[in-house]
Design an enzyme around this catalytic site. Sequence first.
Site: not given
Length: 528
Positions: A109, A224, A268, A329, A364
């Site tokens: 990811e 997100h 992100r 998110h 994050r």
Amino acid sequence: MSRIVVVGSGIAGLVAAVEASRTHSVTLVTKAELVESNTAYAQGGIAAAYFPDDSVASHVDDTLRAGAGLNVRDAVVALCAEGPDRIRDLLAFGVAFDRSGGDLARGLEAAHSNARVLHAGGDATGAEIERALVRAVRASGARIVEQAFLCDLVVADGAVTGVELLLADGTADVLDADAVILASGGAGQLYAHTTNPAVTTGDGVAAAWRAGAAVADLEFYQFHPTALAIPGSFLVSEAVRGEGAVLRNARGERFMLDVDPDAELAPRDVVARGIAVEVAAQGGRPVVLDATALGAEFLARRFPTIDAACRAAGMDWSREPVPVTPAAHYWMGGVATDTSGRTTLPGLYAVGEVACTGAHGANRLASNSLLEGLVFAHRAVAAIDESGAWPNAVAWPEAPAWLDGALVAATPGEHVDAVPVDRAQLQTLLWDTAGVHRDRERLEAAAGVLAGWRASAVGGRTRREREDANLLDLARLVVSSALGREESRGAHFRSDFPSTAAEARHTARTADAADAALLIDTEVTVSC
């Protein structure tokens, strides 16, 4: 045997309840049904340096880079070093992670330097973890109280001694406790577009703040990049881009190649801002996620939940790109804690998204959220076991050093002619002014509007009215914090201060990756 009240039934609350029930009397209270939480909706997976070609040091490095210089080093090290053991715990609870050739399967990811993300059911990781942990809680002997809304914490002589609840039948109840573990999740309902379920109204953060606990990093809300641009903002996991899907603008061009060297796999906040800028540049026409090259069979097998959601909306994402938008998110901010989940208020612990451990810094890293809830729930229970629940035996520790110099959010008073808050208007206001892009003019205007709203009359309020009161408190705190940080860092972007300050306000929290790596002497063993 101490009396422990756990508030929340996501991964953090469930793990805390299971572990604490081994040696304490535990009551787990949850706002809706036991299975309803952000965890149950988590698609992307859980990250850990579990495999022999990976390392804890690498996971620490990736987490620090994503956090944009505001991570608490000790929290990051705890998160990453204890991750492999906590994955073994989940396997012991019966979590059926996906496998390939008999071994655990893993995915890559955004912003991870190694493929270390475990999934279950393709894109139903959270639901599988929730299933296994709910079963463990039901077998643990913990008392379970569903449909119980947290109104406030009970504080006596400067310590938390219980919780005040609003039950499903409208009656109030007070549970006495030697320790309270908040695991009540985030506050996605602050925003018009969110991937979070309806229960995420920030009740735990609001209650802790009213009780006098320190809160921190409230300006850092992660958006997100890819939720379906349809009502409900259904999440399209980062793992889809990890498998090769790309973002295209209205002209069919891959615009992220010009934004960041990692393109769609950039952090992100970078991808979310890239999408927002592109939508504005294209006159509001939506960006699309193009997964057509992956093929119908692969998409249905690897991402069955997303595949079903697309088809339910009348879209065949194997044949045509689907419109996406950023959506609120995950909240990096929350109730400030040390690395054992202890807040600044004696007797109160916080774990999971409700907490701010500093592990995530300003942004994050993908798939670190489930791991954080898992690791710090264990650590909180261990702290209770070791020292005894407050007020037994030992003095409550001082506030964590990283809070020195943290931004303090001011909450302006209400206008004398304030009107009752309307949730939909609040959500639109926060989205427009404290969303992906922020600036002083819009934030100050938002603060003025928020000061003109008030909660419903105190006393006798319904659950909905209490939620709205919490959202109003938190909206003021978020806007105040966003005004106070005059720089762009991680998930917080100020178009009037687009650069990152040369020195962070929280310099005591930071460490470069090399320093962090030196702290780690953890050998990763594999048990697939």
